[in-house]
Design a protein around this motif. Structure first.
Motif, PDB file in Angstrom:
ATOM      1  N   THR A  14       0.845  -1.192   0.000  1.00 31.03           N
ATOM      2  CA  THR A  14       0.000   0.000   0.000  1.00 31.03           C
ATOM      3  C   THR A  14       0.889   1.254   0.000  1.00 31.03           C
ATOM      4  O   THR A  14       2.060   1.212   0.389  1.00 31.03           O
ATOM      5  CB  THR A  14      -0.918   0.045   1.235  1.00 31.03           C
ATOM      6  OG1 THR A  14      -0.121   0.228   2.398  1.00 31.03           O
ATOM      7  CG2 THR A  14      -1.752  -1.220   1.362  1.00 31.03           C
ATOM      8  N   LEU A  33      -1.190  -0.363  -3.972  1.00 36.59           N
ATOM      9  CA  LEU A  33      -2.600  -0.183  -3.629  1.00 36.59           C
ATOM     10  C   LEU A  33      -2.755   1.057  -2.764  1.00 36.59           C
ATOM     11  O   LEU A  33      -2.120   1.171  -1.711  1.00 36.59           O
ATOM     12  CB  LEU A  33      -3.096  -1.415  -2.850  1.00 36.59           C
ATOM     13  CG  LEU A  33      -4.510  -1.312  -2.277  1.00 36.59           C
ATOM     14  CD1 LEU A  33      -5.542  -1.275  -3.401  1.00 36.59           C
ATOM     15  CD2 LEU A  33      -4.796  -2.479  -1.330  1.00 36.59           C
ATOM     16  N   GLY A  35      -4.742   1.902  -0.441  1.00 40.19           N
ATOM     17  CA  GLY A  35      -5.717   1.142   0.341  1.00 40.19           C
ATOM     18  C   GLY A  35      -6.504   2.043   1.279  1.00 40.19           C
ATOM     19  O   GLY A  35      -5.990   3.057   1.758  1.00 40.19           O
ATOM     20  N   ASP A  36      -7.740   1.623   1.566  1.00 41.23           N
ATOM     21  CA  ASP A  36      -8.512   2.443   2.501  1.00 41.23           C
ATOM     22  C   ASP A  36      -8.051   2.239   3.939  1.00 41.23           C
ATOM     23  O   ASP A  36      -8.534   2.899   4.856  1.00 41.23           O
ATOM     24  CB  ASP A  36     -10.026   2.226   2.337  1.00 41.23           C
ATOM     25  CG  ASP A  36     -10.479   0.818   2.666  1.00 41.23           C
ATOM     26  OD1 ASP A  36      -9.623  -0.036   2.936  1.00 41.23           O
ATOM     27  OD2 ASP A  36     -11.709   0.577   2.653  1.00 41.23           O
ATOM     28  N   SER A  37      -7.048   1.358   4.132  1.00 39.16           N
ATOM     29  CA  SER A  37      -6.401   1.256   5.445  1.00 39.16           C
ATOM     30  C   SER A  37      -5.778   2.596   5.830  1.00 39.16           C
ATOM     31  O   SER A  37      -5.466   2.830   6.998  1.00 39.16           O
ATOM     32  CB  SER A  37      -5.325   0.157   5.440  1.00 39.16           C
ATOM     33  OG  SER A  37      -4.394   0.394   4.412  1.00 39.16           O
ATOM     34  N   ASP A  75      -8.544   1.641  -3.694  1.00 43.23           N
ATOM     35  CA  ASP A  75      -9.666   1.060  -2.963  1.00 43.23           C
ATOM     36  C   ASP A  75     -10.839   2.022  -3.013  1.00 43.23           C
ATOM     37  O   ASP A  75     -10.679   3.201  -2.653  1.00 43.23           O
ATOM     38  CB  ASP A  75      -9.260   0.976  -1.473  1.00 43.23           C
ATOM     39  CG  ASP A  75      -9.170  -0.422  -0.957  1.00 43.23           C
ATOM     40  OD1 ASP A  75      -9.648  -1.355  -1.621  1.00 43.23           O
ATOM     41  OD2 ASP A  75      -8.601  -0.589   0.144  1.00 43.23           O
ATOM     42  N   LYS A 105     -10.289  -1.452  -6.391  1.00 44.97           N
ATOM     43  CA  LYS A 105     -10.547  -2.657  -5.585  1.00 44.97           C
ATOM     44  C   LYS A 105     -11.871  -2.458  -4.855  1.00 44.97           C
ATOM     45  O   LYS A 105     -12.135  -1.388  -4.305  1.00 44.97           O
ATOM     46  CB  LYS A 105      -9.406  -2.901  -4.593  1.00 44.97           C
ATOM     47  CG  LYS A 105      -9.686  -4.089  -3.654  1.00 44.97           C
ATOM     48  CD  LYS A 105      -8.447  -4.575  -2.948  1.00 44.97           C
ATOM     49  CE  LYS A 105      -8.057  -3.810  -1.714  1.00 44.97           C
ATOM     50  NZ  LYS A 105      -9.078  -3.784  -0.650  1.00 44.97           N
ATOM     51  N   HIS A 130     -11.861  -8.506  -3.333  1.00 43.84           N
ATOM     52  CA  HIS A 130     -11.316  -8.604  -1.966  1.00 43.84           C
ATOM     53  C   HIS A 130     -12.345  -9.343  -1.119  1.00 43.84           C
ATOM     54  O   HIS A 130     -13.445  -8.821  -0.901  1.00 43.84           O
ATOM     55  CB  HIS A 130     -11.060  -7.190  -1.431  1.00 43.84           C
ATOM     56  CG  HIS A 130     -10.493  -7.125  -0.046  1.00 43.84           C
ATOM     57  ND1 HIS A 130      -9.910  -5.985   0.480  1.00 43.84           N
ATOM     58  CD2 HIS A 130     -10.417  -8.033   0.956  1.00 43.84           C
ATOM     59  CE1 HIS A 130      -9.505  -6.201   1.703  1.00 43.84           C
ATOM     60  NE2 HIS A 130      -9.816  -7.436   2.036  1.00 43.84           N
ATOM     61  N   VAL A 172      -7.828 -10.245  -3.649  1.00 43.04           N
ATOM     62  CA  VAL A 172      -7.196 -10.196  -2.323  1.00 43.04           C
ATOM     63  C   VAL A 172      -7.951 -11.155  -1.397  1.00 43.04           C
ATOM     64  O   VAL A 172      -9.184 -11.131  -1.327  1.00 43.04           O
ATOM     65  CB  VAL A 172      -7.233  -8.757  -1.744  1.00 43.04           C
ATOM     66  CG1 VAL A 172      -6.800  -8.754  -0.279  1.00 43.04           C
ATOM     67  CG2 VAL A 172      -6.329  -7.840  -2.563  1.00 43.04           C
ATOM     68  N   GLU A 174      -8.076 -11.925   2.499  1.00 42.14           N
ATOM     69  CA  GLU A 174      -7.598 -11.383   3.775  1.00 42.14           C
ATOM     70  C   GLU A 174      -8.051 -12.248   4.945  1.00 42.14           C
ATOM     71  O   GLU A 174      -9.248 -12.554   5.086  1.00 42.14           O
ATOM     72  CB  GLU A 174      -8.093  -9.927   3.966  1.00 42.14           C
ATOM     73  CG  GLU A 174      -7.610  -9.333   5.282  1.00 42.14           C
ATOM     74  CD  GLU A 174      -7.773  -7.826   5.389  1.00 42.14           C
ATOM     75  OE1 GLU A 174      -8.199  -7.181   4.413  1.00 42.14           O
ATOM     76  OE2 GLU A 174      -7.469  -7.299   6.480  1.00 42.14           O
ATOM     77  N   ILE A 195      -3.217 -11.634   2.426  1.00 45.11           N
ATOM     78  CA  ILE A 195      -2.759 -10.875   3.606  1.00 45.11           C
ATOM     79  C   ILE A 195      -3.346 -11.621   4.802  1.00 45.11           C
ATOM     80  O   ILE A 195      -4.563 -11.751   4.930  1.00 45.11           O
ATOM     81  CB  ILE A 195      -3.147  -9.378   3.551  1.00 45.11           C
ATOM     82  CG1 ILE A 195      -2.760  -8.666   4.854  1.00 45.11           C
ATOM     83  CG2 ILE A 195      -4.611  -9.127   3.205  1.00 45.11           C
ATOM     84  CD1 ILE A 195      -2.656  -7.154   4.764  1.00 45.11           C
ATOM     85  N   VAL A 205       0.354  -9.093  -0.016  1.00 47.51           N
ATOM     86  CA  VAL A 205       0.268  -7.646   0.178  1.00 47.51           C
ATOM     87  C   VAL A 205       0.439  -7.358   1.663  1.00 47.51           C
ATOM     88  O   VAL A 205      -0.027  -8.126   2.509  1.00 47.51           O
ATOM     89  CB  VAL A 205      -1.066  -7.069  -0.356  1.00 47.51           C
ATOM     90  CG1 VAL A 205      -2.293  -7.691   0.280  1.00 47.51           C
ATOM     91  CG2 VAL A 205      -1.113  -5.546  -0.215  1.00 47.51           C
ATOM     92  N   VAL A 207       0.246  -3.899   4.440  1.00 49.01           N
ATOM     93  CA  VAL A 207       0.028  -2.468   4.627  1.00 49.01           C
ATOM     94  C   VAL A 207       1.411  -1.895   4.957  1.00 49.01           C
ATOM     95  O   VAL A 207       2.059  -2.314   5.928  1.00 49.01           O
ATOM     96  CB  VAL A 207      -0.993  -2.219   5.762  1.00 49.01           C
ATOM     97  CG1 VAL A 207      -1.086  -0.738   6.091  1.00 49.01           C
ATOM     98  CG2 VAL A 207      -2.362  -2.762   5.358  1.00 49.01           C
TER      99      VAL A 207
HETATM  100  O1  KIV Z   1      -6.784  -1.062   2.539  1.00 54.49           O
HETATM  101  C1  KIV Z   1      -5.864  -1.880   2.503  1.00 54.49           C
HETATM  102  O2  KIV Z   1      -4.723  -1.593   2.859  1.00 54.49           O
HETATM  103  C2  KIV Z   1      -6.177  -3.213   2.034  1.00 54.49           C
HETATM  104  C3  KIV Z   1      -5.168  -4.271   2.277  1.00 54.49           C
HETATM  105  C4  KIV Z   1      -5.462  -4.926   3.568  1.00 54.49           C
HETATM  106  C5  KIV Z   1      -5.116  -5.256   1.196  1.00 54.49           C
HETATM  107  O3  KIV Z   1      -7.238  -3.453   1.530  1.00 54.49           O
END
Ligand code: KIV
Length: 252
Positions: A14, A33, A35-37, A75, A105, A130, A172, A174, A195, A205, A207
């Motif tokens: 990410t 990515l 990512g929305d994380s 994401d 994603k 995902h 993905v 998870e 993950i 993957v 984060v």
């Molecule tokens: O948002 C994110 O970082 C993710 C990862 C967990 C794959 O979706």
């Protein structure tokens, strides 16, 4: 798909801004990515749910400026694609048009999401699926490992196959049992990216905030490769002490 045929593992990481994008790209990630994380790791929210599409696009544009080589995927945040296919097309379209993304994603593998993926792919928007632990369904699934017991495992296998048939280019997985991830990876032509899903996925993957030890809320399946948080704390405290003691000299 080509990497999978060649037996070459896919590396995904990410990124959330220009700097992190430059580093993961230069380090050799195949896929970056947005990512929305980032809602939790970077913006300090307690979950990914509050993140807006405008915030994601803002971060996505910064990442895009830093990544010269890898594929960049964004994401779609909670409730920017679940409402209707039209909403998903509008949100994914903005990701491609306004942030230069090469794909999006989406979380989930239920029938409505399969239809959404099919429609996006049909109009030329590459989609990564995902399934397993999907943090946007936090209030329904919690954060526990998914795919426990035969019924849950069969449902995840069905979702994976349906996402592949709908045209997703990768999936993905998870926080699911390693054996289930292995079975899904064997069954699909498209690559799985794990993950917390064991070593037998077609790629992995992490984060990046977890990998760098920056995050204060790592999931149990994260792997810390370097403790940048500790290093940054130490260096910053040293600067504070130097200034207060009258020792700070930028040339020394
Ligand atoms: O948002 C994110 O970082 C993710 C990862 C967990 C794959 O979706």
């Amino acid at each position: 798909m080509q990497y999978k045929l060649q037996g070459r593992a896919i590396v995904a990481l990410t990124a959330w801004d220009y700097m992190s994008g430059v580093i993961v790209d230069q380090a050799g990630a195949d896929l970056v990515l947005v990512g929305d994380s980032l809602a939790m790791a970077v913006l300090g929210h307690d979950s990914t749910l509050p993140l807006t599409l405008d915030e994601m696009l803002h971060h996505g544009r910064a990442v895009r400026r830093g990544v010269k080589r890898a594929l960049v995927v964004l994401d779609l945040p909670f409730l920017t694609y679940q409402e209707s296919v039209g909403q998903a097309i509008a949100s994914a379209g903005r990701a491609l048009k306004e942030a230069g993304m090469q794909g999006v994603k989406l979380e989930g593998g239920h029938p409505e999401m399969i239809e959404t993926v099919r429609r996006l792919v049909n109009i030329g928007i590459p989609v990564m699926g995902h399934i397993g632990l999907t943090p946007q369904s936090l209030h329904q699934l919690g954060l526990r490992q998914q795919g426990q017991g035969e019924a849950e495992q069969a449902a995840l296998i069905d979702q994976a196959v349906a996402l592949e048939r709908a045209g997703a280019f990768a999936l993905v997985l998870e926080h699911v049992p390693a054996e289930l991830a292995r079975q899904i990876s064997q069954k699909l032509m498209i690559p799985t990216i794990g993950i917390g899903a064991g070593p037998d996925c077609d790629g992995q993957v992490l984060v990046t905030a977890d990998l760098w030890g920056l995050s204060d809320r790592q999931p149990p399946f994260a792997k810390v490769y370097v403790n940048l948080r500790q290093a940054a704390l130490g260096a910053t405290a040293e600067f504070c002490e130097d200034v207060r003691a009258g020792r700070f000299d930028p040339k020394a």
